[in-house]
Design a protein around this motif. Structure first.
Motif, PDB file in Angstrom:
ATOM      1  N   ARG A  28      42.699  -8.716   9.544  1.00 52.50           N
ATOM      2  CA  ARG A  28      43.600  -7.698   8.986  1.00 52.50           C
ATOM      3  C   ARG A  28      42.748  -6.607   8.349  1.00 52.50           C
ATOM      4  NH1 ARG A  28      46.636  -6.539   4.611  1.00 52.50           N
ATOM      5  NH2 ARG A  28      48.744  -5.794   5.000  1.00 52.50           N
ATOM      6  N   LEU A  29      42.318  -5.691   9.205  1.00 53.85           N
ATOM      7  CA  LEU A  29      41.319  -4.702   8.800  1.00 53.85           C
ATOM      8  C   LEU A  29      41.947  -3.381   8.368  1.00 53.85           C
ATOM      9  CD1 LEU A  29      38.203  -4.646   8.705  1.00 53.85           C
ATOM     10  CD2 LEU A  29      38.266  -3.594  10.956  1.00 53.85           C
ATOM     11  N   VAL A  30      43.037  -2.999   9.035  1.00 54.59           N
ATOM     12  CA  VAL A  30      43.684  -1.721   8.705  1.00 54.59           C
ATOM     13  C   VAL A  30      45.100  -1.979   8.244  1.00 54.59           C
ATOM     14  CG1 VAL A  30      42.277  -0.273  10.208  1.00 54.59           C
ATOM     15  CG2 VAL A  30      44.302  -1.375  11.154  1.00 54.59           C
TER      16      VAL A  30
ATOM     17  N   GLN B  39      52.906   7.714   9.573  1.00 56.54           N
ATOM     18  CA  GLN B  39      51.745   8.292   8.889  1.00 56.54           C
ATOM     19  C   GLN B  39      51.068   7.315   7.929  1.00 56.54           C
ATOM     20  OE1 GLN B  39      52.318  12.394   7.375  1.00 56.54           O
ATOM     21  NE2 GLN B  39      54.246  12.361   8.480  1.00 56.54           N
ATOM     22  N   THR B  40      51.128   6.025   8.248  1.00 61.79           N
ATOM     23  CA  THR B  40      50.406   5.045   7.418  1.00 61.79           C
ATOM     24  C   THR B  40      48.904   5.303   7.494  1.00 61.79           C
ATOM     25  OG1 THR B  40      52.127   3.376   7.688  1.00 61.79           O
ATOM     26  CG2 THR B  40      49.953   2.577   7.124  1.00 61.79           C
ATOM     27  N   THR B  41      48.393   5.578   8.692  1.00 63.60           N
ATOM     28  CA  THR B  41      46.954   5.811   8.874  1.00 63.60           C
ATOM     29  C   THR B  41      46.628   7.285   8.673  1.00 63.60           C
ATOM     30  OG1 THR B  41      46.859   4.002  10.466  1.00 63.60           O
ATOM     31  CG2 THR B  41      45.012   5.551  10.486  1.00 63.60           C
ATOM     32  N   ARG B  42      45.678   7.561   7.784  1.00 61.22           N
ATOM     33  CA  ARG B  42      45.273   8.948   7.530  1.00 61.22           C
ATOM     34  C   ARG B  42      43.878   9.248   8.067  1.00 61.22           C
ATOM     35  NH1 ARG B  42      47.034   9.835   1.233  1.00 61.22           N
ATOM     36  NH2 ARG B  42      49.259  10.242   1.580  1.00 61.22           N
TER      37      ARG B  42
ATOM     38  N   GLU C 288      48.674   0.841   0.916  1.00 61.80           N
ATOM     39  CA  GLU C 288      49.653   0.069   1.687  1.00 61.80           C
ATOM     40  C   GLU C 288      50.788  -0.425   0.786  1.00 61.80           C
ATOM     41  OE1 GLU C 288      49.374  -3.496   4.866  1.00 61.80           O
ATOM     42  OE2 GLU C 288      48.734  -4.018   2.836  1.00 61.80           O
ATOM     43  N   LYS C 289      50.444  -0.938  -0.389  1.00 57.73           N
ATOM     44  CA  LYS C 289      51.476  -1.446  -1.309  1.00 57.73           C
ATOM     45  C   LYS C 289      52.399  -0.324  -1.772  1.00 57.73           C
ATOM     46  CE  LYS C 289      49.465  -5.237  -0.660  1.00 57.73           C
ATOM     47  NZ  LYS C 289      49.946  -5.966   0.532  1.00 57.73           N
ATOM     48  N   ILE C 290      51.831   0.860  -1.954  1.00 54.09           N
ATOM     49  CA  ILE C 290      52.655   2.018  -2.349  1.00 54.09           C
ATOM     50  C   ILE C 290      53.595   2.410  -1.206  1.00 54.09           C
ATOM     51  CG2 ILE C 290      52.555   4.465  -2.991  1.00 54.09           C
ATOM     52  CD1 ILE C 290      49.872   3.731  -4.459  1.00 54.09           C
ATOM     53  N   LEU C 291      53.084   2.391   0.019  1.00 59.31           N
ATOM     54  CA  LEU C 291      53.937   2.678   1.181  1.00 59.31           C
ATOM     55  C   LEU C 291      55.088   1.682   1.291  1.00 59.31           C
ATOM     56  CD1 LEU C 291      51.145   3.611   3.695  1.00 59.31           C
ATOM     57  CD2 LEU C 291      53.247   4.937   3.496  1.00 59.31           C
TER      58      LEU C 291
ATOM     59  N   SER D  46      52.607  -2.327 -11.935  1.00 60.94           N
ATOM     60  CA  SER D  46      52.089  -3.700 -12.083  1.00 60.94           C
ATOM     61  C   SER D  46      52.276  -4.506 -10.802  1.00 60.94           C
ATOM     62  CB  SER D  46      52.812  -4.420 -13.228  1.00 60.94           C
ATOM     63  OG  SER D  46      52.440  -3.852 -14.449  1.00 60.94           O
ATOM     64  N   ARG D  47      53.426  -4.305 -10.138  1.00 59.06           N
ATOM     65  CA  ARG D  47      53.674  -5.015  -8.867  1.00 59.06           C
ATOM     66  C   ARG D  47      52.668  -4.586  -7.803  1.00 59.06           C
ATOM     67  NH1 ARG D  47      59.441  -4.616  -5.804  1.00 59.06           N
ATOM     68  NH2 ARG D  47      58.922  -2.401  -5.953  1.00 59.06           N
ATOM     69  N   VAL D  48      52.423  -3.275  -7.726  1.00 55.60           N
ATOM     70  CA  VAL D  48      51.422  -2.763  -6.773  1.00 55.60           C
ATOM     71  C   VAL D  48      50.066  -3.407  -7.049  1.00 55.60           C
ATOM     72  CG1 VAL D  48      50.059  -0.714  -6.139  1.00 55.60           C
ATOM     73  CG2 VAL D  48      52.553  -0.559  -6.284  1.00 55.60           C
TER      74      VAL D  48
END
Length: 295
Positions: free
Chosen positions: A33-35, A42-45, A199-202, A253-255
């Motif tokens: 699980r690299l990316v 638009q997850t990948t920038r 990722e967690k924010i997304l 905190s969850r992030v």
């Protein structure tokens, strides 16, 4: 291994529209699980390389941002990296969903039709369509890209991914080992931390918040059993800062908790993670800020 005359190596770049499964596919091909991969576009920038080394081959995969017509400076920089990927590839993997007709950027699609590199069109998410729809899609892409090979896959169900890997190995040119055999990516530990937090924010925030966020790790100190990390999360407006932090800091905190758990699995060490939220007004539109953030 490098002395083997039959050693094969090459750069395999993955392109496609937003949210078609490029990142999920790269993680499967890498068996790591690299990316980051989410259901949001638009997850990948950035272009992120994954390095897969076997006894007689080394494949340097490159995951790229989803193709679009840029609306602001950040997206223009993202599309520049996609254009680069068409030039420096030995093999191109073009990921499409069934029913999709072409790339969302005509200039990039035009370049794809003229490339001299081998192209494999991957019809992804075939687990969700009928045989009739699949046959229609195969016909459509044969007409648009007659020189390309077409392969139905399901990244989610891991269908035909091993077959794809075999096809890639067959197409690889004879070449050197570009990276040490135990190296997994060209990116730094700090970059991995930034991406896991993003990722967690997304996953946990809606609307504009995930797209207005940039993550920068300022401190990464590794000791025998623990890694100490301090990371800044930039947003464009004060109102976004409030939403990101949440009531009594619960959202942030969850992030932090979920990111820490993932990072502990990845680095196989205990993680001490501190997050700070800062405002950098309209950073996505400012060339100076984009350069500072590595775009």
């Amino acid at each position: 291994m490098e002395n083997n005359e039959q050693f094969k190596s090459g750069f395999v770049n993955i392109i496609g529209n937003p949210n078609v499964g490029k990142s999920t596919l790269m993680n499967l091909l890498m068996k790591e699980r690299l990316v980051i991969a989410t259901h949001k576009a638009q997850t990948t920038r950035h272009r992120i390389k994954g390095i897969l080394t076997g006894d007689d081959y080394q494949i340097v995969f490159s995951d790229t941002p989803g193709v679009l017509d840029p609306a602001y400076e950040l997206q223009s920089k993202m599309m520049d990296s996609v254009k680069e990927s068409l030039v420096d590839a030995d093999i191109l993997l073009y990921v499409v969903e069934i029913g999709e007709k072409r790339l969302k950027n005509e200039e990039i699609f035009e370049r794809l039709t003229k490339t001299k590199r081998p192209v494999i069109v991957l019809l992804n998410k075939v687990d969700l369509v009928t045989e009739e729809k699949l046959n229609e899609a195969v016909e459509h892409w044969h007409e648009l890209l007659p020189k390309a090979e077409i392969l139905p896959i399901s990244a989610k169900e891991n269908f035909n991914v091993d077959l794809l890997l075999k096809k890639i190995k067959d197409l690889l040119p004879v070449g050197p080992m570009y990276y040490p055999e135990d190296q997994l990516t060209d990116r730094s530990e700090r970059f991995i931390v930034n991406e896991v937090i993003r990722e967690k924010i997304l996953l946990h925030y809606d609307k504009e918040i995930p797209y207005a966020v940039e993550v920068v790790t300022e401190r990464f100190k590794e000791e025998m059993t623990m890694i100490y990390i301090e990371t800044d999360i930039y947003v464009e407006r004060d109102s976004q800062k409030g939403i990101l932090i949440g009531h009594k800091g619960e959202a942030l905190s969850r992030v932090g908790k979920e990111a820490r758990e993932d990072l502990e699995k990845f680095f196989e060490k205990k993680i001490f993670l501190k997050l700070f939220v800062k405002v950098r007004k309209d950073w996505r539109k400012k060339d100076q800020d984009l350069k500072r953030f590595g775009y």
